[in-house]
Design a protein around this motif. Structure first.
Motif, PDB file in Angstrom:
ATOM      1  N   GLU A  59       0.848  -1.138  -0.063  1.00  0.00           N
ATOM      2  CA  GLU A  59      -0.049   0.014   0.034  1.00  0.00           C
ATOM      3  C   GLU A  59       0.808   1.244  -0.022  1.00  0.00           C
ATOM      4  OE1 GLU A  59      -3.209   0.099  -0.527  1.00  0.00           O
ATOM      5  OE2 GLU A  59      -3.363  -2.287  -0.405  1.00  0.00           O
ATOM      6  N   GLN A  60       2.045   1.386   0.836  1.00  0.00           N
ATOM      7  CA  GLN A  60       2.846   2.330   0.679  1.00  0.00           C
ATOM      8  C   GLN A  60       3.427   2.579  -0.459  1.00  0.00           C
ATOM      9  OE1 GLN A  60       5.851   1.860   3.711  1.00  0.00           O
ATOM     10  NE2 GLN A  60       4.150   1.129   5.300  1.00  0.00           N
ATOM     11  N   VAL A  61       3.581   1.831  -1.515  1.00  0.00           N
ATOM     12  CA  VAL A  61       4.325   1.783  -2.793  1.00  0.00           C
ATOM     13  C   VAL A  61       3.226   2.564  -3.716  1.00  0.00           C
ATOM     14  CG1 VAL A  61       5.272   0.505  -4.950  1.00  0.00           C
ATOM     15  CG2 VAL A  61       6.144  -0.387  -2.441  1.00  0.00           C
ATOM     16  N   LYS A  62       1.994   1.908  -3.421  1.00  0.00           N
ATOM     17  CA  LYS A  62       1.022   2.458  -4.296  1.00  0.00           C
ATOM     18  C   LYS A  62       0.746   4.245  -4.081  1.00  0.00           C
ATOM     19  CE  LYS A  62      -2.224  -1.640  -4.312  1.00  0.00           C
ATOM     20  NZ  LYS A  62      -3.637  -2.023  -3.616  1.00  0.00           N
ATOM     21  N   ILE A  63       0.907   4.545  -2.874  1.00  0.00           N
ATOM     22  CA  ILE A  63       0.826   6.031  -2.618  1.00  0.00           C
ATOM     23  C   ILE A  63       1.977   6.718  -3.013  1.00  0.00           C
ATOM     24  CG2 ILE A  63      -1.134   5.459  -1.115  1.00  0.00           C
ATOM     25  CD1 ILE A  63       0.792   6.179   1.207  1.00  0.00           C
ATOM     26  N   GLY A  64       3.396   6.072  -3.374  1.00  0.00           N
ATOM     27  CA  GLY A  64       4.386   7.102  -3.526  1.00  0.00           C
ATOM     28  C   GLY A  64       5.791   6.522  -3.157  1.00  0.00           C
ATOM     29  N   CYS A  65       5.700   5.281  -2.505  1.00  0.00           N
ATOM     30  CA  CYS A  65       7.148   4.876  -2.240  1.00  0.00           C
ATOM     31  C   CYS A  65       7.751   4.294  -3.516  1.00  0.00           C
ATOM     32  CB  CYS A  65       6.922   3.965  -1.000  1.00  0.00           C
ATOM     33  SG  CYS A  65       6.926   4.557   0.495  1.00  0.00           S
ATOM     34  N   LEU A  66       8.858   4.296  -3.450  1.00  0.00           N
ATOM     35  CA  LEU A  66       9.560   3.629  -4.697  1.00  0.00           C
ATOM     36  C   LEU A  66       9.419   2.361  -5.019  1.00  0.00           C
ATOM     37  CD1 LEU A  66      11.474   4.007  -7.200  1.00  0.00           C
ATOM     38  CD2 LEU A  66      13.532   4.128  -5.923  1.00  0.00           C
ATOM     39  N   ALA A  67       9.783   1.681  -3.837  1.00  0.00           N
ATOM     40  CA  ALA A  67       9.660   0.073  -3.937  1.00  0.00           C
ATOM     41  C   ALA A  67       9.724  -0.489  -2.509  1.00  0.00           C
ATOM     42  CB  ALA A  67      10.804  -0.425  -4.654  1.00  0.00           C
ATOM     43  N   ILE A  78       7.293  -2.569  -6.888  1.00  0.00           N
ATOM     44  CA  ILE A  78       7.734  -1.205  -7.635  1.00  0.00           C
ATOM     45  C   ILE A  78       6.887  -0.174  -8.329  1.00  0.00           C
ATOM     46  CG2 ILE A  78       9.656  -0.523  -9.351  1.00  0.00           C
ATOM     47  CD1 ILE A  78      10.737  -3.435  -9.196  1.00  0.00           C
ATOM     48  N   ASN A  79       7.110   1.082  -7.881  1.00  0.00           N
ATOM     49  CA  ASN A  79       6.209   2.044  -8.521  1.00  0.00           C
ATOM     50  C   ASN A  79       7.173   2.685  -9.684  1.00  0.00           C
ATOM     51  OD1 ASN A  79       4.831   4.597  -9.071  1.00  0.00           O
ATOM     52  ND2 ASN A  79       3.812   4.022  -7.090  1.00  0.00           N
ATOM     53  N   SER A  80       6.974   2.374 -10.989  1.00  0.00           N
ATOM     54  CA  SER A  80       7.573   2.833 -11.907  1.00  0.00           C
ATOM     55  C   SER A  80       7.196   4.176 -12.289  1.00  0.00           C
ATOM     56  CB  SER A  80       7.214   2.075 -13.380  1.00  0.00           C
ATOM     57  OG  SER A  80       5.856   2.226 -13.594  1.00  0.00           O
ATOM     58  N   LYS A  81       6.387   4.761 -11.933  1.00  0.00           N
ATOM     59  CA  LYS A  81       6.002   6.352 -12.064  1.00  0.00           C
ATOM     60  C   LYS A  81       6.983   7.075 -10.990  1.00  0.00           C
ATOM     61  CE  LYS A  81       3.880  10.005 -13.024  1.00  0.00           C
ATOM     62  NZ  LYS A  81       3.835  10.587 -14.358  1.00  0.00           N
ATOM     63  N   VAL A  82       7.011   6.613  -9.775  1.00  0.00           N
ATOM     64  CA  VAL A  82       8.042   7.312  -8.651  1.00  0.00           C
ATOM     65  C   VAL A  82       9.410   7.394  -9.290  1.00  0.00           C
ATOM     66  CG1 VAL A  82       8.883   7.245  -6.746  1.00  0.00           C
ATOM     67  CG2 VAL A  82       6.158   6.765  -6.900  1.00  0.00           C
ATOM     68  N   ALA A  83       9.721   6.123 -10.066  1.00  0.00           N
ATOM     69  CA  ALA A  83      11.016   6.068 -10.525  1.00  0.00           C
ATOM     70  C   ALA A  83      11.466   6.953 -11.638  1.00  0.00           C
ATOM     71  CB  ALA A  83      11.314   4.297 -10.939  1.00  0.00           C
ATOM     72  N   ASP A  84      10.411   7.103 -12.346  1.00  0.00           N
ATOM     73  CA  ASP A  84      10.645   8.165 -13.455  1.00  0.00           C
ATOM     74  C   ASP A  84      10.486   9.467 -12.878  1.00  0.00           C
ATOM     75  OD1 ASP A  84      10.521   6.014 -15.476  1.00  0.00           O
ATOM     76  OD2 ASP A  84       8.314   6.111 -15.912  1.00  0.00           O
ATOM     77  N   ASN A  85       9.885   9.878 -11.989  1.00  0.00           N
ATOM     78  CA  ASN A  85      10.000  11.130 -11.457  1.00  0.00           C
ATOM     79  C   ASN A  85      11.253  11.469 -10.753  1.00  0.00           C
ATOM     80  OD1 ASN A  85       7.134  11.551 -12.053  1.00  0.00           O
ATOM     81  ND2 ASN A  85       6.537  11.333 -10.304  1.00  0.00           N
ATOM     82  N   LEU A  86      11.841  10.519 -10.287  1.00  0.00           N
ATOM     83  CA  LEU A  86      12.936  10.687  -9.436  1.00  0.00           C
ATOM     84  C   LEU A  86      14.377  10.478 -10.556  1.00  0.00           C
ATOM     85  CD1 LEU A  86      12.268   8.563  -6.024  1.00  0.00           C
ATOM     86  CD2 LEU A  86      12.502  11.281  -6.554  1.00  0.00           C
ATOM     87  N   PHE A 132       3.525  -0.630 -10.380  1.00  0.00           N
ATOM     88  CA  PHE A 132       2.469   0.213 -10.279  1.00  0.00           C
ATOM     89  C   PHE A 132       3.024   1.095 -11.180  1.00  0.00           C
ATOM     90  CE2 PHE A 132       2.133  -1.975  -6.641  1.00  0.00           C
ATOM     91  CZ  PHE A 132       0.844  -2.548  -6.382  1.00  0.00           C
ATOM     92  N   ASP A 133       2.140   1.775 -12.138  1.00  0.00           N
ATOM     93  CA  ASP A 133       2.537   3.014 -12.991  1.00  0.00           C
ATOM     94  C   ASP A 133       1.868   4.229 -12.473  1.00  0.00           C
ATOM     95  OD1 ASP A 133       0.043   2.160 -14.208  1.00  0.00           O
ATOM     96  OD2 ASP A 133       0.841   1.741 -16.069  1.00  0.00           O
TER      97      ASP A 133
END
Length: 333
Positions: A254-262, A304-312, A328-329
């Motif tokens: 759930e933490q990854v869904k809301i913005g943690c990287l992985a 993994i949250n690929s959207k967060v990875a892209d943002n960073l 998650f994207d």
């Protein structure tokens, strides 16, 4: 005289009917009542609660049929947690489910006086929380499931995704024994991965903004635990870290869904199901809570949250993407 006798007989008949039909203070023997006390409101604990109810259903206990559930949330307030449990005990529930360490501790402390069994879940260290003995056996009519973090796998994952990280920050609530236990393990294993743990203790959620600002000036990334006080304010940490382009790693899905990287984390819904099935054994009389050792869910998966990875501007290694349970994207608000 005849009238008095007739009245007495009538009253006796009414009372007898009350006993046999469940009138008055008697509960319907076919229905069990469970008090669910949840310490804080956030995704992982909500998943635990929903899984717990599903686990009971799989074992034959279903709301509206033979199960009554009273659910209360203390919003990370230990005083309210004690009040919730006190009400459960006063209402003489058949079993109490304590979700997260402070709620479980409150439940056992109050319920043992009335011999009400307690089933806990989402507790990192039941032994440190004094809900289990060193050998894993219960300290009384209390048992449940542990969400012990896979600390070494998490450190391995962090250093693979961000190999230049040297200092990892962790914010924790000083009154949560599960967090203190987890940090001790992180500090013990950190040198093996060439990193240092920098921790900041807080007393209440009001301390989190200042603690986050301070920590972000000292570390290369933040690693979030399952600390209930901190998780409840995770969006604040994520926002501040994002402004400084510093990654935040989570401890569950759930933490990854809301913005943690992985994270390499647990499935809390499955943990809840496992807990519900343990509770069903106690309700059925198959075993007492005092006869069941606490259990730890074994499986941990990579999210993994690929959207967060892209943002960073972080590139996650392909082999990690391939082994991930889910990617998650998007970032949930």
């Amino acid at each position: 005289m005849k009238k008095r006798k007739l009245l007495a007989l009538a009253m006796t008949a009414v009372l007898a009917m009350g006993v046999f039909t469940g009138c008055g203070d008697k509960k319907d023997s076919s229905t069990v009542t469970i008090g669910i006390g949840q310490f804080a409101e956030h995704g992982s604990l909500d998943n635990c609660r929903n899984g717990f109810i599903e686990g009971l259903k799989q074992e034959g206990y279903e709301e509206g049929k033979n199960l009554k559930i009273t659910y209360e949330n203390s919003q990370a307030d230990t005083g309210i947690a004690n009040q919730i449990i006190s009400n459960f005990v006063s209402n003489k529930v058949d079993l109490i489910c304590g979700i997260a360490t402070p709620m479980a501790q409150a439940a056992y402390s109050a319920a043992r006086k009335q011999n009400i069994p307690v089933i806990f879940t989402a507790i990192t260290d039941p032994i440190e929380a004094e809900l289990a003995n060193e050998d894993g056996t219960p300290v009384g009519e209390v048992t449940g499931t542990s969400d012990k973090l896979p600390v070494e796998k998490q450190l391995e994952m962090i250093t693979q995704i961000t190999p230049n990280v040297k200092k990892i920050g962790i914010i924790y609530c000083t009154s949560e024994v599960n967090s203190i236990s987890a940090i001790a393990e992180y500090k013990e294993l950190a040198p093996k991965y060439g990193v240092e743990i920098v921790d900041k203790g807080i007393s209440t959620s009001a301390d989190i903004p200042l603690a986050t600002d301070s920590l972000l000036n000292e570390v290369d990334c933040i690693n979030n635990l399952t600390d209930n006080t901190v998780v409840s304010s995770l969006p604040i940490i994520l926002q501040k870290a994002s402004e400084k382009n510093i990654p935040v790693f989570g401890s569950e899905i759930e933490q990854v869904k809301i913005g943690c990287l992985a994270t390499v984390g647990l499935d809390y819904y499955e943990l809840g199901i496992q807990t519900g099935k343990m509770a069903a054994k106690v309700l059925k009389g198959e075993k007492k809570a005092s006869e069941i050792n606490f259990e730890t869910i074994e499986e941990a998966s990579l999210y993994i949250n690929s959207k967060v990875a892209d943002n960073l501007g972080i590139t996650v290694p392909d082999e990690m993407k391939e082994s991930a349970a889910e990617i998650f994207d998007t970032i949930d608000n």
